[in-house]
Design a protein around this motif. Structure first.
Motif, PDB file in Angstrom:
ATOM      1  N   PHE A  33       0.849  -1.190   0.000  1.00 20.67           N
ATOM      2  CA  PHE A  33       0.000   0.000   0.000  1.00 20.67           C
ATOM      3  C   PHE A  33       0.886   1.242   0.000  1.00 20.67           C
ATOM      4  O   PHE A  33       1.878   1.293   0.727  1.00 20.67           O
ATOM      5  CB  PHE A  33      -0.904   0.045   1.237  1.00 20.67           C
ATOM      6  CG  PHE A  33      -1.960  -1.029   1.270  1.00 20.67           C
ATOM      7  CD1 PHE A  33      -3.260  -0.752   0.869  1.00 20.67           C
ATOM      8  CD2 PHE A  33      -1.651  -2.310   1.724  1.00 20.67           C
ATOM      9  CE1 PHE A  33      -4.243  -1.738   0.917  1.00 20.67           C
ATOM     10  CE2 PHE A  33      -2.626  -3.301   1.768  1.00 20.67           C
ATOM     11  CZ  PHE A  33      -3.924  -3.015   1.359  1.00 20.67           C
ATOM     12  N   ILE A  34       0.508   2.241  -0.768  1.00 19.83           N
ATOM     13  CA  ILE A  34       1.254   3.491  -0.793  1.00 19.83           C
ATOM     14  C   ILE A  34       0.321   4.665  -0.503  1.00 19.83           C
ATOM     15  O   ILE A  34      -0.751   4.784  -1.107  1.00 19.83           O
ATOM     16  CB  ILE A  34       1.976   3.701  -2.153  1.00 19.83           C
ATOM     17  CG1 ILE A  34       2.678   5.066  -2.211  1.00 19.83           C
ATOM     18  CG2 ILE A  34       1.002   3.560  -3.329  1.00 19.83           C
ATOM     19  CD1 ILE A  34       3.863   5.207  -1.315  1.00 19.83           C
ATOM     20  N   CYS A  35       0.726   5.496   0.448  1.00 17.54           N
ATOM     21  CA  CYS A  35       0.011   6.740   0.749  1.00 17.54           C
ATOM     22  C   CYS A  35       0.977   7.885   0.469  1.00 17.54           C
ATOM     23  O   CYS A  35       2.050   7.951   1.068  1.00 17.54           O
ATOM     24  CB  CYS A  35      -0.443   6.762   2.206  1.00 17.54           C
ATOM     25  SG  CYS A  35      -1.091   8.375   2.734  1.00 17.54           S
ATOM     26  N   THR A  36       0.617   8.762  -0.449  1.00 22.46           N
ATOM     27  CA  THR A  36       1.468   9.906  -0.766  1.00 22.46           C
ATOM     28  C   THR A  36       0.747  11.183  -0.345  1.00 22.46           C
ATOM     29  O   THR A  36      -0.293  11.521  -0.890  1.00 22.46           O
ATOM     30  CB  THR A  36       1.791   9.963  -2.272  1.00 22.46           C
ATOM     31  OG1 THR A  36       0.592  10.160  -3.019  1.00 22.46           O
ATOM     32  CG2 THR A  36       2.432   8.663  -2.720  1.00 22.46           C
ATOM     33  N   ALA A  37       1.315  11.875   0.627  1.00 21.36           N
ATOM     34  CA  ALA A  37       0.667  13.096   1.139  1.00 21.36           C
ATOM     35  C   ALA A  37       1.641  13.853   2.025  1.00 21.36           C
ATOM     36  O   ALA A  37       2.307  13.253   2.862  1.00 21.36           O
ATOM     37  CB  ALA A  37      -0.577  12.738   1.947  1.00 21.36           C
ATOM     38  N   ARG A  40       6.236  14.802   3.080  1.00 22.93           N
ATOM     39  CA  ARG A  40       6.910  15.556   4.127  1.00 22.93           C
ATOM     40  C   ARG A  40       6.223  15.375   5.485  1.00 22.93           C
ATOM     41  O   ARG A  40       5.016  15.272   5.566  1.00 22.93           O
ATOM     42  CB  ARG A  40       6.956  17.047   3.767  1.00 22.93           C
ATOM     43  CG  ARG A  40       7.850  17.352   2.564  1.00 22.93           C
ATOM     44  CD  ARG A  40       7.942  18.842   2.331  1.00 22.93           C
ATOM     45  NE  ARG A  40       8.871  19.172   1.264  1.00 22.93           N
ATOM     46  CZ  ARG A  40       8.533  19.274  -0.023  1.00 22.93           C
ATOM     47  NH1 ARG A  40       7.276  19.072  -0.385  1.00 22.93           N
ATOM     48  NH2 ARG A  40       9.430  19.583  -0.937  1.00 22.93           N
ATOM     49  N   ASN A  41       7.025  15.356   6.549  1.00 25.69           N
ATOM     50  CA  ASN A  41       6.565  15.348   7.942  1.00 25.69           C
ATOM     51  C   ASN A  41       5.758  14.119   8.322  1.00 25.69           C
ATOM     52  O   ASN A  41       4.909  14.177   9.215  1.00 25.69           O
ATOM     53  CB  ASN A  41       5.748  16.613   8.248  1.00 25.69           C
ATOM     54  CG  ASN A  41       6.541  17.882   8.021  1.00 25.69           C
ATOM     55  OD1 ASN A  41       7.726  17.941   8.349  1.00 25.69           O
ATOM     56  ND2 ASN A  41       5.895  18.882   7.449  1.00 25.69           N
ATOM     57  N   MET A  42       6.029  13.008   7.659  1.00 26.58           N
ATOM     58  CA  MET A  42       5.360  11.765   8.040  1.00 26.58           C
ATOM     59  C   MET A  42       5.968  11.156   9.304  1.00 26.58           C
ATOM     60  O   MET A  42       5.475  10.154   9.811  1.00 26.58           O
ATOM     61  CB  MET A  42       5.439  10.754   6.891  1.00 26.58           C
ATOM     62  CG  MET A  42       4.546  11.082   5.717  1.00 26.58           C
ATOM     63  SD  MET A  42       2.804  10.956   6.153  1.00 26.58           S
ATOM     64  CE  MET A  42       2.046  11.062   4.526  1.00 26.58           C
ATOM     65  N   ASP A  43       7.038  11.759   9.783  1.00 24.96           N
ATOM     66  CA  ASP A  43       7.709  11.233  10.969  1.00 24.96           C
ATOM     67  C   ASP A  43       7.459  12.084  12.205  1.00 24.96           C
ATOM     68  O   ASP A  43       8.239  12.059  13.158  1.00 24.96           O
ATOM     69  CB  ASP A  43       9.207  11.121  10.712  1.00 24.96           C
ATOM     70  CG  ASP A  43       9.843  12.456  10.347  1.00 24.96           C
ATOM     71  OD1 ASP A  43       9.084  13.419  10.104  1.00 24.96           O
ATOM     72  OD2 ASP A  43      11.083  12.530  10.288  1.00 24.96           O
ATOM     73  N   ARG A  85       9.785  12.249  -1.748  1.00 28.11           N
ATOM     74  CA  ARG A  85      10.450  11.550  -2.853  1.00 28.11           C
ATOM     75  C   ARG A  85      10.250  12.310  -4.158  1.00 28.11           C
ATOM     76  O   ARG A  85       9.143  12.723  -4.493  1.00 28.11           O
ATOM     77  CB  ARG A  85       9.856  10.145  -3.008  1.00 28.11           C
ATOM     78  CG  ARG A  85       9.981   9.246  -1.802  1.00 28.11           C
ATOM     79  CD  ARG A  85      11.388   8.710  -1.641  1.00 28.11           C
ATOM     80  NE  ARG A  85      11.777   7.843  -2.731  1.00 28.11           N
ATOM     81  CZ  ARG A  85      12.251   6.608  -2.595  1.00 28.11           C
ATOM     82  NH1 ARG A  85      12.387   6.093  -1.393  1.00 28.11           N
ATOM     83  NH2 ARG A  85      12.621   5.888  -3.637  1.00 28.11           N
ATOM     84  N   ASN A  86      11.336  12.474  -4.892  1.00 27.15           N
ATOM     85  CA  ASN A  86      11.238  13.056  -6.232  1.00 27.15           C
ATOM     86  C   ASN A  86      10.770  12.034  -7.248  1.00 27.15           C
ATOM     87  O   ASN A  86      10.327  12.391  -8.342  1.00 27.15           O
ATOM     88  CB  ASN A  86      12.600  13.621  -6.668  1.00 27.15           C
ATOM     89  CG  ASN A  86      12.962  14.886  -5.917  1.00 27.15           C
ATOM     90  OD1 ASN A  86      12.111  15.756  -5.724  1.00 27.15           O
ATOM     91  ND2 ASN A  86      14.209  14.999  -5.474  1.00 27.15           N
ATOM     92  N   ASP A  87      10.874  10.757  -6.909  1.00 22.94           N
ATOM     93  CA  ASP A  87      10.506   9.675  -7.825  1.00 22.94           C
ATOM     94  C   ASP A  87       9.197   9.024  -7.393  1.00 22.94           C
ATOM     95  O   ASP A  87       9.061   7.795  -7.429  1.00 22.94           O
ATOM     96  CB  ASP A  87      11.619   8.629  -7.890  1.00 22.94           C
ATOM     97  CG  ASP A  87      11.913   7.987  -6.522  1.00 22.94           C
ATOM     98  OD1 ASP A  87      11.494   8.569  -5.487  1.00 22.94           O
ATOM     99  OD2 ASP A  87      12.541   6.911  -6.495  1.00 22.94           O
TER     100      ASP A  87
END
Length: 362
Positions: free
Chosen positions: A187-191, A222-225, A248-250
């Protein structure tokens, strides 16, 4: 027809769905002029298709010189339509068009902050010089209709279209350092971390999964940590399968190496571009039922849609994919087809052309 567009075309990737509308209209024989920032990345592509580019964009609110510059161009060019896409354009382009025989059209791509009592609405969307507002999703149109008490301004939903070829990548990002097993459902969450993205609920959803659930969850952005998220991960029974990738740029390559795109958004967004990109790559979506994404995915046909702010519902959606992996390919293919048909850029071009024609004929 003659159309003057004022917008920011600095970035090719983020503005492509908008920019390609006017390339499509130019191909249909309409005379398009683009006002944008000098050196904007999309300028060569505009010029390649015979579109005239004026390297100018307002940089201040209600700037006298900018207003005069735009007004001079409107008078000289005898335009039928002035189409604008951002606040700096609105605050200078609207007064520039005062008293001129040009249709002034704005755009809205965010579902929040639309209220009749907000004075700024009358400087922009509810301004007496504005003829129409194009809305990226129906939920935005409905909000305008509830808050606008006049009859003159037209609010029209036209989705910004896409083409799956824009998002294809040749390689996959290497995630082998994170994954435990290749056969796990990824699963991928991009935000980027904002409250509206609902990442908290996604992490809480993992608390409802079994310890041996064969999956991996990647968090890109950004700021997922931040501490709240790290605490939720540490308390999760599957914490060893939750991976923070950071910015990630990719990102397309990362998404291409995953199986399911998951979006836990709570409010505010219109059609989420990250979800569209993943669907264009053929990734099965799991999204929440926020108004802006209402028609993006047909639940049970091209993905799974669950209630927003509901960690248990997100967990059930994840389980559907984890324990019925055949759905990943089925929904992924259907999702890709939906982008290439229902949300294709050619449909957007036709709808813009028809809307402009209708507006000019009235």
């Amino acid at each position: 027809m003659k159309i003057l567009v004022i917008s920011n075309y600095k970035s090719i990737v983020t503005v492509r769905p908008e920019a390609e509308i006017f390339i499509g209209l130019a191909k249909k024989g309409h005379e398009i002029t683009i006002m944008t920032y000098e050196g904007a990345s999309y300028i060569p592509r505009f010029e390649e298709h015979g579109i005239r580019v004026i390297p100018f964009h307002p940089t201040k609110k209600r700037d006298k010189e900018s207003i005069n510059f735009i007004r001079e161009e409107l008078i000289k060019g005898e335009y039928d339509v002035l189409q604008m896409y951002n606040s700096l354009a609105y605050l200078n382009g609207i007064p520039a068009a005062k008293g001129l025989p040009v249709k002034v059209i704005l755009y809205r791509g965010y579902t929040g902050n639309i209220a009749w009592y907000d004075p700024f609405m009358y400087l922009k969307y509810f301004n007496k010089i504005v003829d129409a507002v194009i809305c990226n999703v129906k939920a935005i149109e409905e909000l305008f209709e509830k808050n606008y008490f006049g009859k003159r301004i037209i609010f029209k939903t036209i989705n910004k279209g896409h083409d799956i070829s824009w998002y294809q990548v040749k390689e996959n990002a290497d995630l082998s350092a994170y994954t435990q097993r290749k056969d796990h459902v990824k699963f991928i969450c991009t935000a980027n971390d904002r409250k509206m993205k609902g990442v908290k609920y996604l992490l809480e959803a993992t608390h409802h999964l079994k310890e041996d659930a064969p999956f991996e969850l990647f968090l890109a952005g950004r700021n997922m940590d931040r501490p709240e998220f790290l605490k939720l991960i540490e308390e999760s029974p599957v914490k060893d399968r939750i991976h923070i990738l950071g910015f990630r740029n990719d990102i397309l390559e990362v998404e291409n190496n995953c199986d399911v795109f998951v979006l836990a958004s709570l409010y505010g967004e219109s059609i989420t571009k990250a979800a569209i990109e993943a669907m264009a790559l053929g990734k099965a979506p799991l999204i929440t039922d926020i108004p802006g994404n209402k028609k993006l995915v047909v639940s049970g046909e091209s993905g799974i849609v669950v209630p927003k702010a509901d960690a248990k519902a997100l967990a059930e959606g994840m389980k559907e994919y984890i324990y019925n992996p055949e759905l990943i390919k089925k929904y992924g293919k259907a999702a890709q087809n939906r982008i290439q048909t229902v949300f294709h850029t050619s449909k957007t071009v036709e709808e813009y052309e028809q809307f402009y024609d209708d507006l000019l004929s009235n």
